[in-house]
Every structure is written in structure tokens, then in C-alpha cells.
Design a protein around this motif. Structure first.
Motif: not given
Length: 569
Positions: A189, A198, A246, A258, A260, A262, A264-267, A269-270
Motif C-alpha cells: 500500500r 491509481h 485498473l 470499482g 478504489r 489501495l 480501501e482494498r482488502d489484503d 485485492e492488494v
């Protein structure tokens, strides 16, 4: 490596040997011809000159071929065989043959030293030599040699470092330790390039800008992004964004589903985005990564070497690797500062970090590479977790090369699995009769434990080597410890200094600074030679080299002599 003329020449030499009942070492002769073709622009047998043999045997072979010095005689013999064939086949005349043989005879006594000279080794040869990249077939060749302990005495005979490292499947990947997924995700992140990707997509959507018909960021838009957002490499960030989806580009239309931040993303997704980022950076993206094309073409190889080494590479080592790739054809405009700047840019991409002159993988870079290998179908083993083993395994892991943050995680995880008393008993039992460095690791961990460990620590008061440490631990916890004798005080002083010896050799300046502030006084040093400790002479030598006070240092050297005189080593 071989090309058509080499294949044809080898068949002719093989037939010539059979017709004259001459033993031909075909593998050696082929290697000579292969390297002459690849590095010396030899395109047919008649191109070979006396200088060809000099360059092959004293330059190319030492850099490329993984073989012990004693194998030089075989290579020299093959060179003589090749000259005999060249003469009898009419490729060279008698005078040229005399010159070639004289040159080979001149080279013969020099070649073993050249093969043994590590300063001549190329990057791939150095790395695979350090890894001990023996094959099963070669292991059976012979039990080894004094010059190459633990290796076959005909190490990679006829196999070159180049052949070993062309792809990750050539030799097994080493087992690696990975940071916890949540720690990797948190580090990702913070990767600037991924965040920039992003931001560029958001800017394109907000401003309604369109890419080129090929999906690239327009030059004028890249300039605006650089000015308005402060992004150093907008084209690279955009290329990454499109690659890891992206942004979706259809013609000159940009959409994003979608999108968003980094944060705000869960692990999960990251980590998926990071896996794509590592593959992008090492797989030859359309956009430039470092701004230096020569380095960009080698990004996969450099990352792969760092993964296999599990240790930093110096900038000089990376330059040597590039030099081998260029094979002497250095690109115009190359200068040391350009490589340095390019490596700084690479570090900003998140896969590597720089520490002074050293370049190493980041923990998330290591994670990403292993994920990439796995998706390629390459076996990428994970090293066992010391926290799941016994004290012997934990201590052995801590004594290896390990980042400090990883060591802290392993210790904490190991301690969580047992009570303080159990941990102390297991650690101290594991180092009974061990060397000072091993004992010091255990004692250092026990020092972290609370009063609950006291029963276990007290049980070691009757152990001559562990008693002083146990007494010190009890005193530090104000738990009523017996007094140490003068001899025990001296012994534990030597033991603690012995523990510091590896660090002192690695960073003598820091060790000298520590001694200046908290070194043993002269009267203690003068008595140390009497201590029955196996490391006392080495400890006194260490003090003699690093104590800032010359008189005290001289006293330490005299004490070391006395210790050796009474047979303490």
C-alpha cells in the motif's frame, strides 16, 4: 549456443579422430568452438588464431566455465587436439600450427590459476559457484577436492554458467522465508508506483482525457500529470494501470470498474495487484521502467539473481552482470552515474531497496517474485518456519543471514507457543556445551522472559558455562542470585566478548566505538589470559586490534600470547 558451423566442425573432428584412432574430447572441443563463435566472432575453423586460444583459455573460460583448476589440463589437451585437426584437415598451415602450439604451451601453466581466480569470475559463475549448483550426474563424478570442498572435482564439466542461468527452471530455486501476507499487503500500500497508477487513472477519468489509439498515455497528458500530480514517471504508471486492469481501454475510451485507493482494498485485492505489478516490472513492459534500456532488458535476470542469492548485490556486481550481457559492446553514453540513477528509480518501484552500495529485494518484492514463479509453474519452496520447530532450529535460523525484522517475528512467534519456563529450559538445554555465539543467542532470548522463567533458569546454576548467565539473569530480575566468584566474572566477560566477535569482524569501526565507551579495564584484561574459555585467545586478539587506548591494546596482545602459551585456544 551451438550454431551450424560448429555442429559441422564437430562431426568432422569426430570422424577424423575415428579414422586415426585418436581420442577426441568432443565436449571440450565443442565448448572451445562454441565460445570462439559466441564471443570472438569466429565463424569458421579457419578464423581460429593463436590469439583465439589465449582469449578462450585465459579470459572466457575463467569467467564462464564452472570447473576446478585441475581441469585445465583437459582443456589444454583438447586445444592441442583441435590444432592437430586444423593442420591435417588443411584449415591451417604448418607455420600457423607451430605458433598455435607454442601459444597453448605458454598458456598451459597459467590456466589453473586463472580458473581459481575469483576476481575473474563472471556474475553467473560466481552465483552458481556460491549456490553449489551441482547436478545429480555430476555429483557421482568424484567425491570432491580440497579447492572446492563439497563439490564435484569435475564441477559442471562442459556445462557453463550461461547454460545454467538462462531461465529459472535450470536450477532449483532456493527455499525462502516470506513475511506474513498482512505485512506484505501493508508494505504494498506504500509502493509509490502502484499508488501513482491509481492516481493517473483517476486523473484521466476526472479530466476526460483519452489515450492514443494504441492505448498509451499521450505525451502532453504525461507532461500535465507530471506537473499537476508530481508523478515522476506518468507513462510507466499508466502502462502499469492498464496492464493490471485498473483501467480498461477500448480504442481511445477509458473506463474503470470499482477503482478504489489501495487503503480501501482488502489484503487479498492488494496482493493480487502486487503480483501483477511484479510480473509487469520484470517481464519487459512496453514503457521504460528505469529510463535506461540496457538495464530494463535485464530486470528479470537481476531480480532472479537477487532471489537466488538471498543476499544483496553491490552496484559493481550488477555492472559486471551487464558487462557480460553486452559482451564488451558497451552501449554509447554509458557511465557509472547512469546505472546508479537507474537503480534508484527501480527502488522507487518497490521490488528492491538500496542500502548504501547494496541492492536487495524488499520483503514484498520477494513475495511477489515467488508468486510469479509459482504462476509460471516453477517450484518455489518456502523455508520451514523456525517458530514451529524446537530451540535448535530457532537458534540455527537466527545464526543465519536474516533481516532483523524477520528475526524479531520468529522469536516472538516461537515464544508464543510455550510458557516462559518451558522456553527458558528448552533454549538453555539446547546450548549446553555449545560455542559462545550459539550460547549467546539463547541467553539473549532468555533475557526477554519474565520471572515465570526463574525455576528453569535456576536449574542451570550447576552448569559451569551457563551458571554465570543464570546468575546475571536472576540478579537483573532481583530474584536472589548467588554471588559469582572472581573467576566466573572473568569467564562471563570473555564469553560475552566472544559472542560479539562475528559482529566485530563485520563492522570493526562500530565495535571499536563500543569498546571506547564500555570496554573492559586494563586490570581485567591483564587477568583474562588465565580464564579456561576456548575463545579467550581470540577475544584478546580482538581487543588488541580494536581497543582505542594503545597501552591497553598492547596489554591485550600480551595476554593473548600468554593464553596461547598455556594451551588455551
Amino acid at each position: 549456443m551451438s550454431i551450424e558451423w560448429v555442429n559441422g566442425a564437430i562431426e568432422e573432428i569426430r570422424a577424423w579422430g575415428r579414422s586415426r584412432n585418436v581420442a577426441v574430447d568432443v565436449d571440450e572441443v565443442r565448448l572451445l568452438c562454441d565460445y570462439a563463435s559466441d564471443y570472438l566472432d569466429v565463424s569458421e575453423l579457419s578464423d581460429i588464431t593463436p590469439g583465439t586460444f589465449e582469449q578462450l583459455l585465459l579470459d572466457i573460460y575463467p569467467r564462464k566455465v564452472i570447473a576446478p583448476p585441475e581441469s585445465a589440463a583437459e582443456t589444454v589437451a583438447a586445444a592441442h587436439t583441435l590444432v592437430d585437426f586444423l593442420l591435417e584437415s588443411g584449415e591451417i598451415g604448418a607455420k600457423m600450427a607451430v605458433r598455435m602450439r607454442a601459444k597453448i604451451d605458454e598458456i598451459a601453466p597459467q590456466m589453473p590459476a586463472a580458473l581459481a581466480d575469483t576476481s575473474r569470475f563472471g556474475m553467473a559463475k560466481s552465483i552458481f559457484g556460491a549456490m553449489g549448483a551441482d547436478t545429480d550426474a555430476l555429483d557421482a563424478t568424484s567425491p570432491g577436492s580440497d579447492d572446492f570442498p563439497g563439490q564435484s572435482s569435475h564441477r559442471l564439466r562442459g556445462v557453463t554458467a550461461d547454460e545454467e542461468c538462462d531461465c529459472p527452471g535450470c536450477s532449483p530455486l532456493p527455499a525462502v522465508r516470506l513475511a506474513p501476507p498482512e505485512a506484505v499487503a501493508q508494505a504494498v500500500r506504500e509502493v509509490g508506483l502502484l499508488r501513482d497508477a491509481h492516481r493517473v487513472v483517476t486523473w484521466m477519468l476526472d479530466t476526460g482525457r483519452a489515450p492514443t489509439v494504441r492505448g498509451a498515455l499521450r505525451v502532453r497528458d504525461a507532461g500535465r500529470v507530471a506537473r499537476e500530480l508530481g508523478i515522476a514517471a506518468p507513462a510507466l504508471a499508466w502502462e502499469l494501470a492498464v496492464t493490471i486492469e485498473l483501467a480498461e481501454v477500448s480504442g481511445t475510451t477509458v473506463t474503470a470498474r470499482g477503482l478504489r485507493p489501495l487503503a480501501e482494498r482488502d489484503d487479498e485485492e492488494v496482493l493480487e495487484l502486487w503480483a501483477g505489478t511484479v510480473a509487469f516490472l520484470t517481464g519487459g513492459p512496453a514503457a521504460e521502467v528505469t529510463g535506461w534500456a540496457e538495464l530494463d532488458r535485464e530486470l528479470y535476470a537481476i531480480h532472479d539473481l537477487l532471489y537466488r542469492l538471498q543476499a544483496p548485490m553491490t552496484v559493481l556486481a550488477i555492472r559486471e552482470h551487464l558487462d557480460e550481457t553486452w559482451a564488451g559492446d558497451r552501449p554509447s553514453g554509458d557511465d557509472p552515474g547512469e546505472l546508479d540513477a537507474a537503480l534508484d528509480v527501480l527502488a522507487s518501484c518497490g521490488t528492491v531497496r538500496r542500502r548504501g552500495d547494496a541492492v536487495e529485494l524488499t520483503p514484498h518484492g520477494l513475495w511477489g517474485l515467488r508468486e510469479m514463479y509459482s504462476r509460471m509453474g516453477v517450484a518455489a519452496p518456502i523455508a520451514p518456519d523456525p517458530a514451529e520447530g524446537d530451540a535448535h532450529g530457532l537458534i540455527a535460523a537466527l545464526l543465519g543471514e536474516m533481516p532483523a525484522e524477520q528475526a524479531e517475528r520468529d522469536i516472538a512467534s516461537w515464544l508464543e507457543r510455550r510458557s516462559a519456563e518451558e522456553a527458558a529450559r528448552e533454549l538453555l538445554t539446547a546450548v549446553r556445551g555449545a560455542v559462545a555465539v550459539t550460547r549467546g543467542v539463547a541467553v539473549t532470548i532468555v533475557d526477554r522472559l519474565g520471572p515465570e522463567a526463574a525455576p528453569a533458569v535456576r536449574s542451570f546454576l550447576d552448569d559451569p558455562e551457563l551458571r554465570p548467565h543464570a546468575v546475571h539473569w536472576l540478579e537483573s530480575k532481583s530474584m536472589g542470585a548467588p554471588a559469582l566468584t572472581a573467576d566466573e566474572v572473568l569467564w562471563v566477560s570473555v564469553d560475552m566478548l566472544a559472542l560479539a566477535m562475528p559482529a566485530a569482524e563485520e563492522n570493526p569501526e562500530q565495535f571499536a566505538g563500543n569498546l571506547a565507551g564500555a570496554g573492559p579495564p586494563a586490570h581485567v584484561i591483564e587477568e583474562m589470559w588465565r580464564v579456561d574459555h576456548p575463545d579467550v585467545a581470540e577475544v584478546l586478539d580482538l581487543l588488541g586490534r580494536h581497543l582505542p587506548d594503545r597501552n591497553v591494546a598492547k596489554a591485550a596482545r600480551k595476554a593473548a600470547f600468554k593464553a596461547r602459551s598455556r594451551g588455551i585456544h
